[in-house]
Design a protein around this motif. Structure first.
Motif, short mmCIF file in Angstrom:
data_model
loop_
_atom_site.label_atom_id
_atom_site.label_comp_id
_atom_site.label_asym_id
_atom_site.label_seq_id
_atom_site.Cartn_x
_atom_site.Cartn_y
_atom_site.Cartn_z
N MET A 7 1.17 -1.54 0.10
CA MET A 7 0.08 0.12 -0.19
C MET A 7 0.95 1.47 -0.40
O MET A 7 0.18 2.46 -0.01
CB MET A 7 -1.36 -0.02 0.94
N ILE A 8 2.13 1.00 -0.06
CA ILE A 8 3.14 1.97 -0.90
C ILE A 8 2.43 3.15 -1.14
O ILE A 8 2.84 2.34 -2.77
CB ILE A 8 4.19 1.58 0.27
N THR A 9 2.61 4.37 -1.71
CA THR A 9 2.24 5.84 -2.62
C THR A 9 3.02 5.27 -4.02
O THR A 9 3.64 6.31 -4.20
CB THR A 9 1.92 6.48 -2.24
N ILE A 10 3.61 3.94 -3.98
CA ILE A 10 4.50 3.86 -5.49
C ILE A 10 3.38 3.25 -6.88
O ILE A 10 3.59 2.08 -6.17
CB ILE A 10 6.67 3.20 -4.57
N TYR A 11 4.08 4.03 -7.67
CA TYR A 11 3.05 3.12 -8.06
C TYR A 11 3.11 2.23 -8.90
O TYR A 11 2.10 1.74 -8.70
CB TYR A 11 2.92 4.35 -9.67
N PRO A 12 4.29 0.97 -8.80
CA PRO A 12 3.76 -0.26 -9.53
C PRO A 12 2.90 -0.67 -8.56
O PRO A 12 2.76 -1.94 -8.75
CB PRO A 12 5.53 -0.71 -9.50
N LEU A 13 3.00 -0.56 -7.01
CA LEU A 13 2.67 -0.93 -5.70
C LEU A 13 0.98 -0.62 -5.64
O LEU A 13 0.89 0.01 -6.83
CB LEU A 13 3.22 -0.90 -4.02
N ASP A 14 0.00 -1.52 -5.33
CA ASP A 14 -0.88 -0.73 -5.35
C ASP A 14 -1.85 0.56 -5.00
O ASP A 14 -2.96 0.70 -5.40
CB ASP A 14 -1.83 -2.23 -4.67
N PHE A 42 9.11 10.88 -4.79
CA PHE A 42 9.61 11.27 -3.68
C PHE A 42 9.19 10.57 -2.11
O PHE A 42 10.16 10.15 -1.31
CB PHE A 42 8.76 12.80 -3.37
N VAL A 43 8.83 9.01 -2.98
CA VAL A 43 8.29 8.18 -1.49
C VAL A 43 9.26 7.57 -1.96
O VAL A 43 9.89 6.78 -0.54
CB VAL A 43 6.93 7.78 -1.43
N THR A 44 9.71 7.25 -3.06
CA THR A 44 11.04 5.85 -3.14
C THR A 44 11.90 6.63 -2.51
O THR A 44 12.95 5.73 -2.05
CB THR A 44 11.13 5.64 -4.62
N PHE A 45 12.22 7.61 -2.64
CA PHE A 45 13.32 8.33 -2.39
C PHE A 45 13.60 8.55 -0.77
O PHE A 45 15.06 8.53 0.24
CB PHE A 45 13.93 10.40 -2.93
N LEU A 46 12.35 9.00 0.01
CA LEU A 46 11.88 8.75 1.61
C LEU A 46 12.75 7.43 2.07
O LEU A 46 13.35 7.21 2.56
CB LEU A 46 11.13 9.57 1.87
N ILE A 47 11.63 6.01 1.65
CA ILE A 47 11.84 4.99 1.89
C ILE A 47 13.61 4.43 1.54
O ILE A 47 14.77 3.62 2.26
CB ILE A 47 10.92 3.67 0.94
N ILE A 67 15.52 -2.01 -1.66
CA ILE A 67 15.14 -0.75 -2.29
C ILE A 67 15.55 -0.22 -3.92
O ILE A 67 15.14 0.26 -4.91
CB ILE A 67 16.15 1.05 -1.89
N CYS A 68 16.45 -1.19 -4.31
CA CYS A 68 17.33 -1.32 -5.91
C CYS A 68 16.25 -1.53 -6.83
O CYS A 68 16.21 -1.30 -7.52
CB CYS A 68 18.74 -2.08 -5.34
N TYR A 69 15.33 -3.08 -5.93
CA TYR A 69 14.18 -3.42 -7.21
C TYR A 69 13.46 -2.27 -7.27
O TYR A 69 13.14 -2.15 -8.40
CB TYR A 69 14.05 -3.89 -6.39
N ILE A 70 13.42 -1.83 -6.43
CA ILE A 70 12.38 -0.54 -6.38
C ILE A 70 12.50 0.48 -7.02
O ILE A 70 12.37 0.92 -7.78
CB ILE A 70 11.46 -0.07 -4.96
N TRP A 71 13.62 1.19 -7.39
CA TRP A 71 14.34 1.99 -8.27
C TRP A 71 14.38 1.79 -9.66
O TRP A 71 13.57 2.25 -10.21
CB TRP A 71 15.57 2.69 -7.65
N ILE A 72 14.31 0.54 -9.84
CA ILE A 72 14.19 0.06 -11.31
C ILE A 72 12.98 -0.16 -10.90
O ILE A 72 12.90 0.43 -12.36
CB ILE A 72 14.84 -1.39 -10.64
N LEU A 73 11.64 -0.55 -10.96
CA LEU A 73 10.60 -0.04 -11.06
C LEU A 73 9.72 0.70 -11.29
O LEU A 73 9.23 1.63 -12.34
CB LEU A 73 10.00 -0.72 -9.90
N VAL A 74 10.22 2.06 -10.42
CA VAL A 74 9.95 3.55 -10.25
C VAL A 74 10.68 3.91 -11.98
O VAL A 74 9.40 5.00 -12.18
CB VAL A 74 10.70 4.37 -8.85
#
Length: 99
Positions: A7-14, A42-47, A67-74
């Motif tokens: 539920m984190i507000t990063i787009y690839p997630l729900d 912004f949220v990815t940067f904070l995380i 976090i590297c995987y999340i950055w790749i997705l974002v």
């Protein structure tokens, strides 16, 4: 924990998809894409900052891998958003030129 992470507000997630759809209802497609892109970054940067701090304190570097995987997705979704924004702008210009 999986629900909270998803539920984190990063787009690839729900959470990001819900945010994008709510913004689309309120403000339209183009603005929802732009705002969702900026909020996701912004949220990815904070995380990232939080995960790096936790990794240093706990000496568990699995957070860095996540976090590297999340950055790749974002970053991949940023490219998609940029292309969609360009397409909407072109279509909007063409629509006004026809009228």
């Amino acid at each position: 924990l999986i629900f909270m992470f998803n539920m984190i507000t990063i787009y690839p997630l729900d959470g990001g998809r819900i945010l994008k759809n709510l913004l689309h209802i309120l403000f339209g497609k183009l603005i929802s894409l732009k705002v969702t892109k900026y909020i996701s970054n912004f949220v990815t940067f904070l995380i990232s900052i939080i995960c790096i701090y936790i990794s240093v304190i706990s000496k568990n570097f699995a957070y860095i891998i996540v976090i590297c995987y999340i950055w790749i997705l974002v970053l991949k979704m940023n490219k998609v958003y940029d292309m969609k924004i360009k397409i909407y702008k072109i279509l909007k210009e063409e629509l006004y030129n026809v009228m």
